[in-house]
Write an enzyme that holds these catalytic residues in place. Sequence first.
Site, PDB file in Angstrom:
ATOM      1  N   THR A 130       2.722 -13.134  11.042  1.00  0.00           N
ATOM      2  CA  THR A 130       3.602 -12.771  12.158  1.00  0.00           C
ATOM      3  C   THR A 130       4.052 -13.995  12.952  1.00  0.00           C
ATOM      4  O   THR A 130       5.185 -14.051  13.432  1.00  0.00           O
ATOM      5  CB  THR A 130       2.883 -11.790  13.086  1.00  0.00           C
ATOM      6  OG1 THR A 130       1.622 -12.353  13.491  1.00  0.00           O
ATOM      7  CG2 THR A 130       2.631 -10.464  12.378  1.00  0.00           C
TER       8      THR A 130
ATOM      9  N   ARG B   6       0.808  -1.223   0.000  1.00  0.00           N
ATOM     10  CA  ARG B   6       0.000   0.000   0.000  1.00  0.00           C
ATOM     11  C   ARG B   6       0.843   1.276   0.000  1.00  0.00           C
ATOM     12  O   ARG B   6       0.325   2.364  -0.257  1.00  0.00           O
ATOM     13  CB  ARG B   6      -0.947  -0.006   1.200  1.00  0.00           C
ATOM     14  CG  ARG B   6      -2.175  -0.879   0.987  1.00  0.00           C
ATOM     15  CD  ARG B   6      -3.100  -0.844   2.187  1.00  0.00           C
ATOM     16  NE  ARG B   6      -2.626  -1.683   3.274  1.00  0.00           N
ATOM     17  CZ  ARG B   6      -3.157  -1.705   4.489  1.00  0.00           C
ATOM     18  NH1 ARG B   6      -4.190  -0.914   4.775  1.00  0.00           N
ATOM     19  NH2 ARG B   6      -2.681  -2.505   5.421  1.00  0.00           N
TER      20      ARG B   6
END
Length: 449
Positions: A79, A14
């Site tokens: 993660t 992004r």
Amino acid sequence: MLAVAVLAAGKGTRMKSDLPKVLQPLAGATLVERVLSSCEQLSPERRLLIVGHQAERVQQSLARYEGLEFVLQQPQNGTGHAVQQLLEPLAGFTGELLVLNGDVPLLRPETLGQLLERHRASGAAVTLLTARLADPSGYGRVLAGDDGRVERIVEHRDCTEAQRQVNLINAGIYCFDWEKLAAVLPRLRSDNDQGELYLTDTVAMLSPAMHLEVADADEINGINDRLQLAQCEAVLQQRLREHWMREGVTFTDPASCTLSDGTRFGRDVVVEPQCHFRGSNEIGSGCRIGPGCLLENSQVGEGSQILHAVLREASVGPNAAVGPFTQLRPGARLAAGCHVGNFVEIKNSTLADGVKVNHLSYIGDADLGAAVNVGAGTITANYDGVRKHRTVIGAGSKTGANSVLVAPITLGANVTVGAGSTLTRDVPSGALALGRARQLVKENWTGPR
């Protein structure tokens, strides 16, 4: 013992940039550099950076960090998967693991110190950082008791209506008992919407789990796009300005000025509107900077005034005046009491005490002695098309308007250069030098018909 792991493997789609997200600049430092700086005061025994996207580029950018270990996550699968990559490099390690995100750059060192202290004092298996948001939409809610014990974390999409009223959210910053975390990491599963392994899932597997609520929610701001980058820049700039105003610096229009972490001010400095500081700068007490200045890796001595000027890798002595519309390029060195005025450019030159270059001049690759007076429009012609050459002007000398000194050339002390002269040979001390065509006057001139 303490180990710190920074998650820095993501692409940052992004951001719409060829630069990895963690290398995006923020107030003069990259995001990941700011994260690494935030934990320096904790003096960790191990520092590990988990890299993936453009791993080599990220590693090269941090080459100056001694002892930093790089761990490759390939592919990037969440993660939890990132932290699983630590199982081998941290095999046999005993102590705490502090997990930070490479795109969360506003954490204060004091906050991380409190998180580690809370973790150790409580004997928790995991302690996570939390924050209260006015609008927690989209964040996982932390359900916790008054004693700080975490019952569980519920993702926004899974919350009941009652749970969505909870505004305590997970900041994604964790302090783990490493041995306990290592035991549950292999049990993570990817049966979720994203098909990834989430570190958050380990909280439910570890007991007791505690949390520390951060006082300033801005500290946990993450960066995913340019808008959030600008928002974090604004927070950081406000912090820097407030710090220096408390230290005795006056900003007449604070919001119009930007600072770097490496800028240092003395007391009673006045910074006027539209002044910007980049890199490492030292501004002495009693200075006036601005309006309209850019200083980058430069030093300004006490009591000096800089007005509408650009300084890059330059130094200005005490009680000097620079500007308006002056550029001091790398290697410009001005001693005490120098005056450099409008539309003057100085590069790689040394000006001794009391030198005046007040108008429309270029001084490049030159050494000027004390009290030299440079007339308007004086140029040191330092480049022969192949090499740069130096000009030396002795103390007390002065040049007339529109003089050109063709280097290499040396003028002795107390030399006077006549206006409009072009000099190509050395001039001894105490001499008058003229290098211009003889004036020709034709009276009663009518011009061609």
